[in-house]
Design an enzyme around this catalytic site. Sequence first.
Site: not given
Ligand code: 5GP
Length: 111
Positions: A100, A102
Site C-alpha cells: 500500500h 501512504h
Molecule cells: P504499514 O506499516 O504496513 O506500512 O502500514 C499499515 C497502516 O495500516 C498503518 O498506518 C495502520 O494504522 C493502518 N491500518 C491497520 N489496520 C487498519 C484498519 O483496519 N483500517 C485502516 N483504515 N487502517 C489500518
Amino acid sequence: MRNNCVFCAIMDGEIPSQKVYEDEKFIIIKDINPKAKLHYLCIPKNHYKLLEQMTEEDLDNIRYIFKKIPELKKELGLENGYRIIINQGDDAIQTVFHLHIHLLGGEKLPV
Ligand code: 5GP
Ligand code: ZN
C-alpha cells in the site's frame, strides 16, 4: 478473511473503513491511526506483500495509481503537497503485508 489480510477484508467489506476513492484498480481509505493531519492509504485491489513479488500487470497498476494521485490531490486536501511512503519488510516496520502507498499531508511534515 481472504489471504488472512486486513486490507483484503476491507476490500471485501468485512471490515469497515472510511473509503474516499475507489475504482477498478485500487481504493483510498483514511488510515485508522493517522500519523499526520491527513493520512490516506492507497491500496491496490490485488494482494501482494512486496514490490519484488509483483507481476508486470501489478506494476502497471502501481504506475496507474501514481498517475491518479496528483489528479485526486485537490479532493483529498493535499493540494499544498504530500509525502508518499511505501514500507517494505521488517526494517521498515511494515505491519500490513498487502502493499500500500501512504499519503501524508494537511500540514508541514518534519523530515
Ligand atoms: P504499514 O506499516 O504496513 O506500512 O502500514 C499499515 C497502516 O495500516 C498503518 O498506518 C495502520 O494504522 C493502518 N491500518 C491497520 N489496520 C487498519 C484498519 O483496519 N483500517 C485502516 N483504515 N487502517 C489500518
Ligand atoms: Zn490483502
